[in-house]
Scaffold this active site. Sequence first.
Site, PDB file in Angstrom:
ATOM      1  N   TYR A   1     -89.662  75.269 -33.090  1.00 36.07           N
ATOM      2  CA  TYR A   1     -89.796  75.016 -34.622  1.00 36.07           C
ATOM      3  C   TYR A   1     -90.390  73.760 -35.095  1.00 36.07           C
ATOM      4  CZ  TYR A   1     -88.099  74.509 -39.387  1.00 36.07           C
ATOM      5  OH  TYR A   1     -88.267  74.331 -40.591  1.00 36.07           O
TER       6      TYR A   1
ATOM      7  N   GLU B   1     -82.243  77.904 -45.262  1.00 35.30           N
ATOM      8  CA  GLU B   1     -81.944  76.455 -45.458  1.00 35.30           C
ATOM      9  C   GLU B   1     -80.564  76.585 -46.326  1.00 35.30           C
ATOM     10  OE1 GLU B   1     -83.007  73.756 -44.407  1.00 35.30           O
ATOM     11  OE2 GLU B   1     -84.896  74.095 -43.661  1.00 35.30           O
TER      12      GLU B   1
ATOM     13  N   TRP C   1     -78.915  73.084 -38.119  1.00 39.08           N
ATOM     14  CA  TRP C   1     -79.839  73.783 -38.336  1.00 39.08           C
ATOM     15  C   TRP C   1     -79.927  74.712 -36.782  1.00 39.08           C
ATOM     16  CZ3 TRP C   1     -82.866  76.339 -41.234  1.00 39.08           C
ATOM     17  CH2 TRP C   1     -83.991  76.682 -41.134  1.00 39.08           C
TER      18      TRP C   1
END
Length: 186
Positions: free
Chosen positions: A16, A38, A46
Site C-alpha cells: 500500500y 479511512e 490501518w
Amino acid sequence: MSACLWPGNNPMMQLYHDQEWCRPSHDDSYLFEMLTLEGAQSGLSWNIVLSKREEYKRAFRNFDIVYCSKLSDEELEGIRTQYNVIKHQLKLKSVRSNALAVLKIQLEFGSFSNFLWRYTDFKPIINHWELDGQIPAQTSLSEQISKDLKRRSFKFVGSVTVYSFMQAIGMVDDHVRSCPHHTNNR
C-alpha cells in the site's frame, strides 16, 4: 535511500505504501473507496482495515457510488453479518449517507475529485519531512475540509480522518524525503 518506517515489515502495508499512499488520484470511485476505508479505520489500525479491503470491495460492489447510495437498512445489515467488514453499524450506514453526499457533490462540481482537489488548486502538497514522527495527524486544511464535508452531511470525516484520506488520495505527499516513493525521488 531509506523508506518511511510506518509500514514496518508487513507486506500488505508495504505494498500500500509503495503503490498507493500519497499518489494523486482523481477517480471518484477510488476517492469514495478511500473515504469509506479511512472512515472505517476511525479508532482502529490501518492494518485491520486493509486486511478487510477485498471484503469491502465485494460487499459494496467495488465502491459503486450509485449502488451504495441505494442500500437499504436491511441490505446494510446483510453486509454487516455476511461479509468480513468492520461491524460498526454507524460506520456501515455512513457508506450510504456518504455515497448520497458524493452524488450531490458530483452534480454541483462535476465530480467528487473536482470538489476535493480545488482545496489544493488541483496540485498535491509536497512535504519534505526528515522523519516519520514529523508527519502531522491533522492540519488546518484537513480541519477546513472536515467542516465542509460535515456541512454536506458526510459522516466519519473528522479532521484526523480527513488528513489520512488526503494522504491516501495523494492530495498530500507525506513520504519522508529519503523515501524512494517521495515525489521528488520517483
